[in-house]
Design a protein around this motif. Structure first.
Motif, short mmCIF file in Angstrom:
data_model
loop_
_atom_site.label_atom_id
_atom_site.label_comp_id
_atom_site.label_asym_id
_atom_site.label_seq_id
_atom_site.Cartn_x
_atom_site.Cartn_y
_atom_site.Cartn_z
N VAL A 104 -15.67 3.06 -7.37
CA VAL A 104 -14.65 3.86 -6.69
C VAL A 104 -13.53 4.25 -7.67
N ALA A 105 -13.19 3.37 -8.60
CA ALA A 105 -12.13 3.65 -9.57
C ALA A 105 -12.39 2.88 -10.86
N LEU A 106 -11.78 3.36 -11.95
CA LEU A 106 -11.90 2.72 -13.26
C LEU A 106 -10.51 2.43 -13.79
N VAL A 107 -10.35 1.27 -14.42
CA VAL A 107 -9.07 0.89 -15.00
C VAL A 107 -9.27 0.71 -16.50
N ALA A 108 -8.35 1.22 -17.31
CA ALA A 108 -8.35 1.02 -18.76
C ALA A 108 -7.05 0.34 -19.15
N ALA A 109 -7.17 -0.81 -19.84
CA ALA A 109 -5.99 -1.58 -20.23
C ALA A 109 -6.17 -2.16 -21.62
N GLU A 110 -5.08 -2.69 -22.16
CA GLU A 110 -5.10 -3.23 -23.52
C GLU A 110 -5.85 -4.55 -23.65
N HIS A 111 -6.03 -5.27 -22.56
CA HIS A 111 -6.70 -6.57 -22.58
C HIS A 111 -7.62 -6.65 -21.36
N PRO A 112 -8.76 -7.29 -21.49
CA PRO A 112 -9.69 -7.34 -20.35
C PRO A 112 -9.08 -7.98 -19.10
N GLU A 113 -8.22 -8.97 -19.30
CA GLU A 113 -7.59 -9.62 -18.14
C GLU A 113 -6.60 -8.68 -17.46
N GLN A 114 -5.90 -7.85 -18.23
CA GLN A 114 -5.00 -6.86 -17.65
C GLN A 114 -5.80 -5.86 -16.82
N ALA A 115 -6.94 -5.44 -17.34
CA ALA A 115 -7.79 -4.48 -16.62
C ALA A 115 -8.29 -5.09 -15.32
N ARG A 116 -8.71 -6.35 -15.36
CA ARG A 116 -9.22 -7.02 -14.16
C ARG A 116 -8.12 -7.16 -13.11
N ARG A 117 -6.94 -7.58 -13.54
CA ARG A 117 -5.83 -7.77 -12.59
C ARG A 117 -5.37 -6.43 -12.01
N ALA A 118 -5.35 -5.40 -12.83
CA ALA A 118 -4.95 -4.07 -12.32
C ALA A 118 -5.99 -3.57 -11.32
N ALA A 119 -7.26 -3.82 -11.57
CA ALA A 119 -8.31 -3.40 -10.63
C ALA A 119 -8.12 -4.07 -9.28
N GLU A 120 -7.63 -5.30 -9.28
CA GLU A 120 -7.36 -6.01 -8.03
C GLU A 120 -6.21 -5.36 -7.26
N ARG A 121 -5.34 -4.64 -7.96
CA ARG A 121 -4.17 -4.00 -7.33
C ARG A 121 -4.48 -2.59 -6.81
N VAL A 122 -5.66 -2.08 -7.12
CA VAL A 122 -6.05 -0.77 -6.57
C VAL A 122 -6.36 -1.01 -5.09
N LYS A 123 -5.65 -0.31 -4.24
CA LYS A 123 -5.82 -0.49 -2.79
C LYS A 123 -6.70 0.63 -2.24
N VAL A 124 -7.85 0.25 -1.75
CA VAL A 124 -8.76 1.23 -1.16
C VAL A 124 -8.87 0.92 0.33
N THR A 125 -8.57 1.92 1.15
CA THR A 125 -8.70 1.76 2.60
C THR A 125 -10.01 2.39 3.01
N TYR A 126 -10.85 1.60 3.67
CA TYR A 126 -12.17 2.06 4.10
C TYR A 126 -12.24 2.10 5.62
N ARG A 127 -13.08 2.97 6.13
CA ARG A 127 -13.49 2.93 7.54
C ARG A 127 -14.98 2.68 7.50
N GLU A 128 -15.35 1.46 7.86
CA GLU A 128 -16.75 1.06 7.76
C GLU A 128 -17.64 1.92 8.65
N LEU A 129 -18.77 2.29 8.13
CA LEU A 129 -19.78 3.03 8.86
C LEU A 129 -21.04 2.17 8.93
N GLU A 130 -21.80 2.39 9.97
CA GLU A 130 -23.03 1.60 10.11
C GLU A 130 -24.06 2.06 9.08
N PRO A 131 -24.58 1.12 8.27
CA PRO A 131 -25.64 1.52 7.34
C PRO A 131 -26.91 1.86 8.12
N ILE A 132 -27.55 2.93 7.74
CA ILE A 132 -28.80 3.31 8.41
C ILE A 132 -29.95 2.86 7.52
#
Length: 173
Positions: A109-137
């Motif tokens: 859904v999104a990509l994060v680029a940071a100076e350190h892998p831990e910064q990238a991981r923590r920033a990815a956790e801060r990306v807020k994605v709001t979903y409306r679940e749909l039934e998988p067919i």
């Protein structure tokens, strides 16, 4: 009788001969440099934000917290993909980054680029994605009567016989 073929040397091989992989020995000895082992001065580290749902509509993607974090250089979504936003081996039906919905668990859904892998991981956790679940067919017959998974039918004209039913890639008799 089995013959052992040496890597880097040209030889006659036959069915049943064992061929050594040229990267085999350094890998088992821990000396092989994998892509994740490579480091270059000034390089950025990436982390991917992936969908926790098998099928869902993307209502909103909020990257504001992630972008503001120290060491974060970029947070990319589908709006940042230039040109064609889809790709595929046979049909360009796979989004580079999910656009309006996710179609499988773990879709990017999104990509994060940071100076350190831990910064990238923590920033990815801060990306807020709001979903409306749909039934998988998961039933083939129901998929034929469902809303098309891909708008614009990117597979049209590529099949042996075009088919007007939604979610049919090609009809083969």
């Amino acid at each position: 009788m089995s013959v052992l073929l040496t890597p880097g040397k040209l030889g006659v091989g036959r069915i049943g001969d064992r061929a050594l992989r040229s990267d085999g020995t350094p890998k088992v000895q821990g000396q092989f440099a994998f892509a994740s082992d490579l480091i270059a001065p000034g390089m950025l580290w990436g982390h991917t934000v992936r969908s926790p749902h098998a099928h869902a509509e993307i209502v909103e993607v909020d990257i504001s917290e992630a972008v503001a974090m120290p060491g974060v250089h970029a947070v990319l979504t589908h709006t940042d993909v230039p040109g064609a936003k889809t790709y595929g081996l046979e049909f360009a039906d796979q989004p580079v980054l999910a656009i309006d919905r996710v179609r499988y668990f773990g879709e990017a859904v999104a990509l994060v680029a940071a100076e350190h892998p831990e910064q990238a991981r923590r920033a990815a956790e801060r990306v807020k994605v709001t979903y409306r679940e749909l039934e998988p067919i998961t039933d083939m017959e129901r998929a034929l009567e469902s809303v098309p998974l891909h708008a614009g039918k990117p597979t049209a004209g590529h099949g042996y016989r075009d088919d007007d039913r939604p979610n049919v890639v090609r009809h083969v008799v």
